[in-house]
Design a protein around this motif. Sequence first.
Motif, short mmCIF file in Angstrom:
data_model
loop_
_atom_site.label_atom_id
_atom_site.label_comp_id
_atom_site.label_asym_id
_atom_site.label_seq_id
_atom_site.Cartn_x
_atom_site.Cartn_y
_atom_site.Cartn_z
N THR A 15 -6.48 2.50 9.57
CA THR A 15 -7.84 2.24 9.08
C THR A 15 -7.96 0.86 8.45
O THR A 15 -8.97 0.16 8.65
CB THR A 15 -8.23 3.33 8.07
OG1 THR A 15 -8.10 4.62 8.68
CG2 THR A 15 -9.65 3.13 7.59
N LEU A 16 -6.96 0.45 7.68
CA LEU A 16 -7.00 -0.87 7.07
C LEU A 16 -6.98 -1.98 8.11
O LEU A 16 -7.66 -3.01 7.96
CB LEU A 16 -5.82 -1.03 6.11
CG LEU A 16 -5.87 -0.19 4.82
CD1 LEU A 16 -4.59 -0.39 4.02
CD2 LEU A 16 -7.09 -0.57 3.98
N VAL A 62 0.86 -1.18 0.00
CA VAL A 62 0.00 0.00 0.00
C VAL A 62 0.90 1.23 0.00
O VAL A 62 1.82 1.34 0.82
CB VAL A 62 -0.94 0.03 1.23
CG1 VAL A 62 -1.87 1.23 1.17
CG2 VAL A 62 -1.73 -1.26 1.34
N GLY A 63 0.64 2.15 -0.93
CA GLY A 63 1.40 3.40 -0.96
C GLY A 63 2.53 3.43 -1.96
O GLY A 63 3.25 4.42 -2.03
N ALA A 64 2.74 2.37 -2.73
CA ALA A 64 3.81 2.31 -3.72
C ALA A 64 3.21 2.02 -5.08
O ALA A 64 2.35 1.13 -5.21
CB ALA A 64 4.85 1.25 -3.35
N ALA A 65 3.66 2.74 -6.10
CA ALA A 65 3.16 2.56 -7.46
C ALA A 65 4.04 1.59 -8.23
O ALA A 65 5.23 1.42 -7.92
CB ALA A 65 3.11 3.90 -8.19
N GLU A 66 3.45 0.94 -9.22
CA GLU A 66 4.15 0.05 -10.14
C GLU A 66 4.82 -1.13 -9.44
O GLU A 66 5.90 -1.56 -9.82
CB GLU A 66 5.18 0.83 -10.96
CG GLU A 66 4.56 1.92 -11.83
CD GLU A 66 5.60 2.61 -12.68
OE1 GLU A 66 6.78 2.26 -12.58
OE2 GLU A 66 5.21 3.52 -13.46
N VAL A 67 4.19 -1.62 -8.40
CA VAL A 67 4.68 -2.84 -7.74
C VAL A 67 3.92 -4.01 -8.34
O VAL A 67 2.68 -4.01 -8.38
CB VAL A 67 4.47 -2.78 -6.22
CG1 VAL A 67 4.92 -4.07 -5.56
CG2 VAL A 67 5.22 -1.60 -5.63
N THR A 83 -5.83 4.07 -1.07
CA THR A 83 -6.64 3.83 0.13
C THR A 83 -6.47 2.42 0.67
O THR A 83 -6.92 2.14 1.78
CB THR A 83 -8.13 4.07 -0.17
OG1 THR A 83 -8.56 3.17 -1.21
CG2 THR A 83 -8.35 5.51 -0.62
N GLY A 84 -5.87 1.52 -0.09
CA GLY A 84 -5.66 0.16 0.36
C GLY A 84 -6.83 -0.77 0.14
O GLY A 84 -6.73 -1.97 0.44
N GLU A 85 -7.96 -0.26 -0.38
CA GLU A 85 -9.12 -1.12 -0.60
C GLU A 85 -8.82 -2.21 -1.63
O GLU A 85 -9.30 -3.33 -1.52
CB GLU A 85 -10.32 -0.28 -1.05
CG GLU A 85 -10.86 0.63 0.02
CD GLU A 85 -11.42 -0.14 1.21
OE1 GLU A 85 -11.89 -1.28 0.99
OE2 GLU A 85 -11.38 0.37 2.33
N ARG A 86 -8.04 -1.87 -2.64
CA ARG A 86 -7.69 -2.88 -3.64
C ARG A 86 -6.75 -3.94 -3.06
O ARG A 86 -6.81 -5.11 -3.45
CB ARG A 86 -7.02 -2.19 -4.82
CG ARG A 86 -6.68 -3.12 -5.96
CD ARG A 86 -6.08 -2.34 -7.12
NE ARG A 86 -5.73 -3.23 -8.23
CZ ARG A 86 -5.19 -2.82 -9.36
NH1 ARG A 86 -4.93 -1.53 -9.55
NH2 ARG A 86 -4.91 -3.68 -10.32
N ALA A 87 -5.89 -3.54 -2.12
CA ALA A 87 -4.93 -4.49 -1.56
C ALA A 87 -5.62 -5.54 -0.69
O ALA A 87 -5.18 -6.69 -0.65
CB ALA A 87 -3.88 -3.74 -0.75
N ILE A 88 -6.69 -5.16 0.01
CA ILE A 88 -7.34 -6.11 0.92
C ILE A 88 -8.56 -6.77 0.28
O ILE A 88 -9.31 -7.46 0.97
CB ILE A 88 -7.75 -5.41 2.23
CG1 ILE A 88 -8.78 -4.30 1.94
CG2 ILE A 88 -6.53 -4.84 2.92
CD1 ILE A 88 -9.30 -3.63 3.21
#
Length: 437
Positions: free
Chosen positions: A353-354, A290-295, A326-331
């Motif tokens: 929040t996550l 969460v918070g890093a692009a192009e991973v 926002t991390g919604e995609r990660a979880i």
Amino acid sequence: MAPWHPHRTASRHLGVWESTAAHQRAILLAAAGALAAVLGRRPDLLVIVTPLVVAAVWGHTTRPRTEVTGTARLGDATLREGSATGLYVHTTPALPDVHGVVTVARVPWVYRKPSSGIAELDDGAATIGLRSTRWGRRRIGTVSIALVSTWGAFRVGPVDLPDLDSATLPVPASFNASTPTPHPRGIVGLNRSNRPGSGSEFNTIRQFHPGDRLRRIHWPVSMRTGTLHVTSTFTDEDAHVFLLVDCFSDLGPREGIDGRPTSLDVTVRAAGAISEHFLRSNDRLTLRTVGAAEVPTLGVGSGTNHLRRVLDTLAAIAPATERRDTGERAIRGVDPMALCLVLSPLIEPTMVTLAHTLAARGMTVVVVDTFPDHLVHDPKSVHLALAWRMRLLGRQADVHNLRLRGVPVVPWHGPGSLDNVLRDIARRASAPRMARR
């Protein structure tokens, strides 16, 4: 997203041979001296300019007429923090009586040997040692090649070769856990489940049933009772571990493997250590950032090959490149029976929040606190110490709210960091619960 492949080899034509200023100066001085000697009838001037004439004629006679190609190759394009490799440079063809120099530009977290980054070509080849001191994907310093012919008459270059890429994998911190992973429900693994089956943990002694293996027969009880009895065991299963890595910030001085770690250094190395521990136990693991692009997206996997993919993913992290995440995609789509480990210094409110969101879904969540203590213990100024004190008060309130919800927050201290909390989770999972009938 397409897989990232580092450029391990670079090659380029060095161009045409051009006369140097020294060669042109020798020709002009020799011609002027010879003309002055003839017009002025000064044989002494002719003797003085004779060495210049010899050098100019010799240099022009031995002028290289072959186009040269320079090639640079990395010994290993994938390294571990603190490990070293070689940069091998050679020219084709290797011309006799030609001197050359190779230079490598300075880049952060890459140490060169020699420290100047300059090496002389010997028979058209040179080697420069490189040592990477911090994880990540980066370019090696620009490699330049320059060649000079006999008497310094003609030269080619310096020519910059195409950039070389390398990936430095994080060195997993020392970590082990003596407690089993909660919620095992797979088909392979080393975690004992609560249901009987083929495994190694003793369950009970029961009467023989068709299909039982003969090596399971318990002869003392069978001889005493007169009927065959076998030993039953609990089945060994694998668990699913979900790692959520905070990439929003990188707090602290970036000193590499030889210095004090930043918050992201602690987070990444802890994620590597936890992944190595669970994957070597044949558990399944998922990694999200969460918070890093192009991973690159990493799915569920197990085994040594999946560990390499996890370390490659951690090396691709560029901190704070996606502040709006926002991390919604990660979880999304997380296994409800997975053990969720949130690795974060708990500075960004999004990660708090996550953790609350995962706990509200009924999942087993453990927050691993990766905040480095030296940031607070060694402030550089009074104002910085006051700012950290104010921020840590808010951080302490966030930790308190997580614990009130039942989410344990465990500081990362290496081996044994998760033993107590995993043991408590396992006991809670096996405790009797109220059920509606």
